[in-house]
Design an enzyme around this catalytic site. Structure first.
Site, short mmCIF file in Angstrom:
data_model
loop_
_atom_site.label_atom_id
_atom_site.label_comp_id
_atom_site.label_asym_id
_atom_site.label_seq_id
_atom_site.Cartn_x
_atom_site.Cartn_y
_atom_site.Cartn_z
N HIS A 12 0.85 -1.20 0.00
CA HIS A 12 0.00 0.00 0.00
C HIS A 12 0.89 1.26 0.00
O HIS A 12 1.28 1.76 1.05
CB HIS A 12 -0.91 -0.02 1.24
CG HIS A 12 -1.96 1.05 1.26
ND1 HIS A 12 -3.31 0.77 1.30
CD2 HIS A 12 -1.88 2.40 1.25
CE1 HIS A 12 -4.00 1.89 1.32
NE2 HIS A 12 -3.15 2.90 1.30
N HIS A 192 -9.82 1.41 -0.26
CA HIS A 192 -9.63 2.12 1.02
C HIS A 192 -10.97 2.14 1.75
O HIS A 192 -11.97 2.61 1.19
CB HIS A 192 -9.21 3.57 0.79
CG HIS A 192 -7.77 3.78 0.43
ND1 HIS A 192 -7.20 3.27 -0.69
CD2 HIS A 192 -6.80 4.48 1.07
CE1 HIS A 192 -5.92 3.65 -0.75
NE2 HIS A 192 -5.65 4.38 0.31
N GLU A 195 -10.67 3.83 7.20
CA GLU A 195 -9.63 4.78 7.64
C GLU A 195 -10.34 5.94 8.34
O GLU A 195 -9.91 6.39 9.40
CB GLU A 195 -8.82 5.27 6.43
CG GLU A 195 -7.67 6.22 6.79
CD GLU A 195 -6.98 6.84 5.56
OE1 GLU A 195 -7.55 6.78 4.45
OE2 GLU A 195 -5.88 7.40 5.73
N ASP A 273 1.84 3.96 3.09
CA ASP A 273 0.83 4.85 2.51
C ASP A 273 1.47 5.99 1.70
O ASP A 273 1.57 5.89 0.49
CB ASP A 273 -0.06 5.40 3.64
CG ASP A 273 -1.49 5.68 3.23
OD1 ASP A 273 -1.85 5.37 2.09
OD2 ASP A 273 -2.24 6.23 4.07
N ASP A 274 1.89 7.05 2.38
CA ASP A 274 2.50 8.23 1.73
C ASP A 274 3.64 8.69 2.64
O ASP A 274 3.52 9.72 3.34
CB ASP A 274 1.46 9.37 1.63
CG ASP A 274 0.15 8.92 0.99
OD1 ASP A 274 0.11 8.79 -0.24
OD2 ASP A 274 -0.81 8.67 1.74
#
Ligand code: ADE
Ligand code: ZN
Length: 330
Positions: A12, A192, A195, A273-274
């Site tokens: 991811h 997603h 979250e 993720d980022d």
């Protein structure tokens, strides 16, 4: 050996979200774009909350204007990932950002990204595969166009279809057409959920879209029946603890439910993720998890094996990755 040195599988990772801020600042300077508002004085990305993060993400991405830009981005991201010990990675790609959902343009972007992935694999041994993602807050009609780009380029390299974006906009069921098209093209499905939308959003996504994997999914913890269902159906969670703690989904590492979900029999994998947006890296995540939950090398090995088994790649690639995880020094 520290657990942070183990070979890793990351499922991811948003390609634009993994862009080092210095790389984006450099592109902005080359193209004379003023996006100074997205940077903090320390040079990192700056935003107030998740919804502002999505805006800043799109502003950063606006500097990536050509296939060549994505070629450079892919090389930069994979160099970083290889340094983190990642041996296999799946990255989210958005035809929305790569050519505005035009199929001909998307093919050119995809070609450039794949070419860079080939260079990185030859250089560092890291294997990359792509997952097309539609963006929830862009709406179901754009998602259909995105799914068409995915379906037309599905194959050994483009292996999955997913959805990111603002989980509070629309319902998973609005996106059935896009997901059905992707599934019929043979793509692995991830979405997603859980979250920001609570346990109900995990249940809704499971019912409407039948994903093999869920991005995050961690708010399932609010409803034991949803956790039980994830375990029963062995839906794999792409858990990104540092992202969740940084964005305030949970107040601390100690309060993160990753251990409880594992204990309940839910297949858990670990990703970032980022990473530059959340001031994290996979090495940092492994160290924090070891500190917080007392996880040892064997815990991480099991998690990476689960990730390799949940990867959307072909069986020959999976076998190669499993071999590395089982005997890293062989
Ligand atoms: N796009 C990039 N990062 C995301 C996240 N954490 N959630 C939803 N959409 C995203
Ligand atoms: Zn994500």
């Amino acid at each position: 050996m520290s657990v942070a040195d183990l070979p890793k599988v990351e499922l991811h990772l948003h390609l634009e979200g993994a862009a080092p801020p210095g790389f984006i600042r450099g592109l902005a300077a080359e193209k004379r774009l003023d996006i100074s508002h997205i940077f903090a004085p320390d040079g990192g990305y700056s935003y107030r909350d998740f919804w502002h993060f999505l805006e800043v993400y799109e502003a950063a991405t606006s500097t990536l204007k050509t296939p060549e830009d994505y070629h450079r981005l892919t090389l930069a991201v994979l160099e970083e990932s290889a340094g983190q010990g990642v041996v296999y990675c799946e990255t989210f790609l958005s035809p929305d950002f790569c050519g505005g959902r035009d199929l001909g343009a998307w093919r050119e972007y995809l070609h450039a990204i794949q070419e860079a992935a080939g260079i990185a694999e030859a250089r560092d041994g890291i294997v990359l595969r792509g997952i097309v993602t539609c963006i929830r807050h862009f709406g179901p009609e754009k998602a259909k166009e995105t799914a068409l780009c995915a379906a037309e380029t599905a194959g050994d390299w483009l292996v999955g279809f997913g959805m990111g974006g603002d989980e509070r906009k629309g319902k998973p069921g609005d996106f059935c057409y896009a997901f059905d098209m992707a599934r019929e093209a043979g793509l692995g499905i991830t979405v997603h959920a859980g979250e920001w939308g609570g346990a109900a959003s995990v249940r809704d996504a499971m019912v409407a879209l039948r994903p093999a994997r869920i991005g995050h999914g961690v708010q399932a913890i609010e409803e034991p029946a949803v956790v039980e269902r994830l375990a029963q159906e062995q839906v794999v969670l792409e858990v990104c603890p540092g992202s969740n703690v940084f964005l305030g989904v949970f107040p601390s590492w100690e309060a993160h439910p990753v251990q409880t979900l594992r204990d309940a029999g839910v297949p858990v994998t670990l990703s970032t993720d980022d990473p530059p947006f959340f001031k994290t890296s996979l090495r940092v995540e492994y160290d924090r998890l070891a500190e917080t939950f007392g996880w040892e090398a064997e815990d991480f090995r099991q998690i990476n094996l689960a990730a390799a088994n949940a990867a959307f790649c072909d069986e020959e690639t999976r076998a190669r990755v499993l071999k590395i995880l089982e005997a890293p020094d062989a």
